[in-house]
Motif scaffolding. Structure first.
Motif, PDB file in Angstrom:
ATOM      1  N   PRO A  39     -37.367 -54.542  12.522  1.00  0.00           N
ATOM      2  CA  PRO A  39     -36.277 -54.915  12.050  1.00  0.00           C
ATOM      3  C   PRO A  39     -35.658 -55.255  13.644  1.00  0.00           C
ATOM      4  O   PRO A  39     -36.103 -54.687  14.651  1.00  0.00           O
ATOM      5  N   PRO A  40     -34.470 -56.039  13.672  1.00  0.00           N
ATOM      6  CA  PRO A  40     -34.081 -56.362  14.822  1.00  0.00           C
ATOM      7  C   PRO A  40     -32.941 -55.169  15.330  1.00  0.00           C
ATOM      8  O   PRO A  40     -32.658 -54.653  14.556  1.00  0.00           O
ATOM      9  N   LEU A  41     -32.714 -55.298  16.576  1.00  0.00           N
ATOM     10  CA  LEU A  41     -31.833 -54.328  17.060  1.00  0.00           C
ATOM     11  C   LEU A  41     -30.226 -54.311  16.401  1.00  0.00           C
ATOM     12  O   LEU A  41     -29.732 -53.268  16.311  1.00  0.00           O
ATOM     13  N   GLU A  42     -29.981 -55.459  15.731  1.00  0.00           N
ATOM     14  CA  GLU A  42     -28.594 -55.492  15.157  1.00  0.00           C
ATOM     15  C   GLU A  42     -28.726 -54.785  14.039  1.00  0.00           C
ATOM     16  O   GLU A  42     -27.847 -54.534  13.348  1.00  0.00           O
ATOM     17  N   ALA A  43     -29.894 -54.314  13.400  1.00  0.00           N
ATOM     18  CA  ALA A  43     -30.042 -53.495  12.199  1.00  0.00           C
ATOM     19  C   ALA A  43     -29.080 -52.196  12.225  1.00  0.00           C
ATOM     20  O   ALA A  43     -29.100 -51.707  11.264  1.00  0.00           O
ATOM     21  N   VAL A  44     -29.147 -51.652  13.475  1.00  0.00           N
ATOM     22  CA  VAL A  44     -28.333 -50.251  13.598  1.00  0.00           C
ATOM     23  C   VAL A  44     -26.901 -50.544  13.758  1.00  0.00           C
ATOM     24  O   VAL A  44     -26.467 -49.172  13.347  1.00  0.00           O
ATOM     25  N   VAL A  45     -26.506 -51.639  13.602  1.00  0.00           N
ATOM     26  CA  VAL A  45     -24.923 -52.009  13.502  1.00  0.00           C
ATOM     27  C   VAL A  45     -24.392 -51.353  12.182  1.00  0.00           C
ATOM     28  O   VAL A  45     -24.947 -51.472  11.418  1.00  0.00           O
ATOM     29  N   GLY A  46     -23.360 -50.327  12.460  1.00  0.00           N
ATOM     30  CA  GLY A  46     -22.948 -49.798  11.195  1.00  0.00           C
ATOM     31  C   GLY A  46     -23.707 -48.457  10.778  1.00  0.00           C
ATOM     32  O   GLY A  46     -22.998 -47.833  10.102  1.00  0.00           O
ATOM     33  N   ASP A  47     -24.522 -48.202  11.367  1.00  0.00           N
ATOM     34  CA  ASP A  47     -25.423 -47.034  11.010  1.00  0.00           C
ATOM     35  C   ASP A  47     -24.773 -45.611  11.705  1.00  0.00           C
ATOM     36  O   ASP A  47     -24.785 -45.809  13.312  1.00  0.00           O
ATOM     37  N   VAL A  48     -24.665 -44.690  11.386  1.00  0.00           N
ATOM     38  CA  VAL A  48     -24.255 -43.497  12.043  1.00  0.00           C
ATOM     39  C   VAL A  48     -25.320 -42.816  12.744  1.00  0.00           C
ATOM     40  O   VAL A  48     -26.355 -42.842  12.225  1.00  0.00           O
ATOM     41  N   PHE A  49     -24.906 -42.283  14.031  1.00  0.00           N
ATOM     42  CA  PHE A  49     -25.914 -41.675  14.897  1.00  0.00           C
ATOM     43  C   PHE A  49     -26.513 -40.454  14.159  1.00  0.00           C
ATOM     44  O   PHE A  49     -25.640 -39.523  13.642  1.00  0.00           O
ATOM     45  N   ALA A  50     -27.554 -40.455  13.925  1.00  0.00           N
ATOM     46  CA  ALA A  50     -28.257 -39.116  13.059  1.00  0.00           C
ATOM     47  C   ALA A  50     -29.190 -38.222  13.921  1.00  0.00           C
ATOM     48  O   ALA A  50     -29.591 -37.268  13.468  1.00  0.00           O
ATOM     49  N   GLY A  51     -29.177 -38.271  15.327  1.00  0.00           N
ATOM     50  CA  GLY A  51     -29.695 -37.382  16.199  1.00  0.00           C
ATOM     51  C   GLY A  51     -30.703 -38.092  17.036  1.00  0.00           C
ATOM     52  O   GLY A  51     -31.260 -39.298  17.064  1.00  0.00           O
ATOM     53  N   ALA A  52     -31.175 -37.419  18.080  1.00  0.00           N
ATOM     54  CA  ALA A  52     -32.126 -37.958  19.192  1.00  0.00           C
ATOM     55  C   ALA A  52     -33.247 -36.951  19.223  1.00  0.00           C
ATOM     56  O   ALA A  52     -33.043 -35.700  19.168  1.00  0.00           O
ATOM     57  N   ARG A  53     -34.402 -37.367  19.333  1.00  0.00           N
ATOM     58  CA  ARG A  53     -35.723 -36.547  19.351  1.00  0.00           C
ATOM     59  C   ARG A  53     -36.575 -37.051  20.809  1.00  0.00           C
ATOM     60  O   ARG A  53     -36.148 -38.184  21.470  1.00  0.00           O
ATOM     61  N   ARG A  54     -37.605 -36.502  20.968  1.00  0.00           N
ATOM     62  CA  ARG A  54     -38.511 -36.985  22.161  1.00  0.00           C
ATOM     63  C   ARG A  54     -39.879 -36.531  21.871  1.00  0.00           C
ATOM     64  O   ARG A  54     -40.005 -35.562  21.239  1.00  0.00           O
ATOM     65  N   HIS A  55     -40.839 -37.441  22.249  1.00  0.00           N
ATOM     66  CA  HIS A  55     -41.975 -37.135  22.486  1.00  0.00           C
ATOM     67  C   HIS A  55     -42.583 -37.567  23.601  1.00  0.00           C
ATOM     68  O   HIS A  55     -42.701 -38.622  23.937  1.00  0.00           O
ATOM     69  N   GLY A  56     -42.860 -36.491  24.339  1.00  0.00           N
ATOM     70  CA  GLY A  56     -43.487 -37.040  25.897  1.00  0.00           C
ATOM     71  C   GLY A  56     -42.413 -37.449  26.600  1.00  0.00           C
ATOM     72  O   GLY A  56     -41.289 -37.009  26.724  1.00  0.00           O
ATOM     73  N   LYS A  57     -42.553 -38.773  27.097  1.00  0.00           N
ATOM     74  CA  LYS A  57     -41.497 -39.385  27.862  1.00  0.00           C
ATOM     75  C   LYS A  57     -40.899 -40.437  27.113  1.00  0.00           C
ATOM     76  O   LYS A  57     -39.974 -41.247  27.472  1.00  0.00           O
ATOM     77  N   HIS A  58     -41.088 -40.286  25.696  1.00  0.00           N
ATOM     78  CA  HIS A  58     -40.485 -41.395  24.861  1.00  0.00           C
ATOM     79  C   HIS A  58     -39.194 -40.743  24.279  1.00  0.00           C
ATOM     80  O   HIS A  58     -39.234 -39.755  23.717  1.00  0.00           O
ATOM     81  N   LEU A  59     -38.065 -41.464  24.299  1.00  0.00           N
ATOM     82  CA  LEU A  59     -36.827 -40.858  23.717  1.00  0.00           C
ATOM     83  C   LEU A  59     -36.343 -41.539  22.302  1.00  0.00           C
ATOM     84  O   LEU A  59     -36.661 -42.897  22.308  1.00  0.00           O
ATOM     85  N   LEU A  60     -36.295 -41.045  21.322  1.00  0.00           N
ATOM     86  CA  LEU A  60     -36.206 -41.575  20.005  1.00  0.00           C
ATOM     87  C   LEU A  60     -34.726 -41.548  19.409  1.00  0.00           C
ATOM     88  O   LEU A  60     -34.234 -40.142  19.344  1.00  0.00           O
ATOM     89  N   LEU A  61     -33.945 -42.457  19.235  1.00  0.00           N
ATOM     90  CA  LEU A  61     -32.410 -42.324  18.876  1.00  0.00           C
ATOM     91  C   LEU A  61     -32.527 -42.817  17.223  1.00  0.00           C
ATOM     92  O   LEU A  61     -32.926 -43.857  16.806  1.00  0.00           O
ATOM     93  N   ASP A  62     -32.125 -41.984  16.495  1.00  0.00           N
ATOM     94  CA  ASP A  62     -32.079 -42.142  15.165  1.00  0.00           C
ATOM     95  C   ASP A  62     -30.674 -42.564  14.654  1.00  0.00           C
ATOM     96  O   ASP A  62     -29.692 -41.938  15.032  1.00  0.00           O
ATOM     97  N   TRP A  63     -30.774 -43.470  13.804  1.00  0.00           N
ATOM     98  CA  TRP A  63     -29.492 -44.052  13.373  1.00  0.00           C
ATOM     99  C   TRP A  63     -29.670 -44.492  11.744  1.00  0.00           C
ATOM    100  O   TRP A  63     -30.662 -45.056  11.281  1.00  0.00           O
ATOM    101  N   GLY A  64     -28.490 -43.913  11.294  1.00  0.00           N
ATOM    102  CA  GLY A  64     -28.626 -43.858   9.687  1.00  0.00           C
ATOM    103  C   GLY A  64     -29.913 -43.238   9.041  1.00  0.00           C
ATOM    104  O   GLY A  64     -30.454 -42.274   9.727  1.00  0.00           O
ATOM    105  N   ALA A  65     -30.202 -43.737   7.905  1.00  0.00           N
ATOM    106  CA  ALA A  65     -31.226 -43.135   7.175  1.00  0.00           C
ATOM    107  C   ALA A  65     -32.597 -43.669   7.462  1.00  0.00           C
ATOM    108  O   ALA A  65     -33.677 -43.073   7.114  1.00  0.00           O
ATOM    109  N   ASP A  66     -32.691 -44.953   8.059  1.00  0.00           N
ATOM    110  CA  ASP A  66     -34.157 -45.562   8.275  1.00  0.00           C
ATOM    111  C   ASP A  66     -34.316 -46.040   9.660  1.00  0.00           C
ATOM    112  O   ASP A  66     -35.534 -46.312   9.767  1.00  0.00           O
ATOM    113  N   HIS A  67     -33.377 -46.287  10.555  1.00  0.00           N
ATOM    114  CA  HIS A  67     -33.829 -46.785  11.731  1.00  0.00           C
ATOM    115  C   HIS A  67     -33.877 -45.889  12.967  1.00  0.00           C
ATOM    116  O   HIS A  67     -33.279 -45.091  12.965  1.00  0.00           O
TER     117      HIS A  67
END
Length: 283
Positions: A39-67
């Motif tokens: 999906p494009p970066l624009e896909a997160v527009v309107g999605d509520v922030f759902a949490g932040a995760r991490r694996h190693g040096k990778h930061l994972l920002l969850d938006w909505g139910a799917d992104h």
């Protein structure tokens, strides 16, 4: 380069700052920064922030139910908070303007642009991280698993600890600190470690990373668009200074793109390794 402690402290800050916000708009100046298109970066527009995760040096920002937006800050990447709708500094390559008036921005310092952003469907995150090894602070890195990884192949300890395919999250700085804490020489072979030394290394990994995370919580340089200001090292970047444990002089080995520091006395049984810069000149 940012390592696990700074990334995990950053994750905690993001969790607190972005609670329940939604992106209003996104923008990109350096299009090479975003490595995916569907999906494009624009896909997160309107999605509520759902949490932040991490694996190693990778930061994972969850938006909505799917992104999920996966961020790897490379060497000079920073994640800073700005003001939505306000012109960002020239170092900022990407911005997410939020409905609370703030903005999450990724800045890149220096000439080596190695920061990367991947926009993923949640189901694709595991595949995205599949090349990485076990996270250095996860319960999955038991003493037994560490021993198995060490003895599976014949590597120098320094190289082993910084290979993200084996253990994810440790880089040049904290590998120096871990090996010093464990009293192990950086060029020693992984297959030579006994059970007691494996246990000592396991303790050192957790001790060093958790201690560094505490320091990062007090002042995380990744939240500021300026250089690496980490200064709480015991051996890394302390070439020629006194070892905090035995008072011998800390030595360095200079490699192609980096250097490592160690104590010849209490890590290498008094042996000082040859400086590889001089060795190349004498060929």
């Amino acid at each position: 380069m940012p390592e696990l402690p700074e990334i995990d402290a950053l994750r905690e800050t993001i969790e607190a700052r972005l609670h329940a916000v939604r992106p209003m708009s996104v923008w990109v100046r350096q299009f090479a920064l975003v490595k995916t298109f569907d999906p494009p970066l624009e896909a997160v527009v309107g999605d509520v922030f759902a949490g932040a995760r991490r694996h190693g040096k990778h930061l994972l920002l969850d938006w909505g139910a799917d992104h999920t937006v996966s961020v790897h800050l490379g060497i000079g990447g920073r994640l800073v908070f700005g003001v939505a709708g306000k012109n960002a500094s020239r170092s900022v390559s990407l911005g997410i303007d939020l409905d609370d008036g703030a903005a999450v921005q990724i800045a890149e310092l220096g000439s080596k642009k190695r920061t990367s952003v991947h926009v993923l469907h949640r189901a694709d995150v595991a595949a995205h991280l599949a090349s990485l090894g076990v996270d250095a602070l996860s319960a999955g890195l038991s003493v037994a698993r560490l021993g198995s990884l060490l003895h599976a192949d014949r590597w120098q300890l320094k190289h082993f600890l910084t290979d993200q395919r084996r253990i994810a999250g440790i880089g040049n700085a904290y590998s120096d600190e871990i090996l010093w804490e464990a009293r192990l020489a950086p060029l020693r072979l992984t297959t030579s470690l006994g059970d007691g030394e494996v246990e000592r290394l396991h303790v050192a990994i957790r001790m060093v990373l958790l201690r560094a995370k505490d320091h990062a919580r007090e002042g995380n340089y990744l939240l500021m668009a300026r250089g690496d200001e980490r200064g709480a090292f015991l051996v890394h970047r302390r070439d020629g200074q006194a070892c905090p444990r035995c008072d011998a002089r800390i030595a360095s080995i200079h490699l192609a793109d980096s250097s490592l520091q160690y104590c010849p006395s209490c890590q290498a049984e008094g042996r000082a390794y040859a400086d590889r810069r001089l060795s190349r000149l004498l060929r």
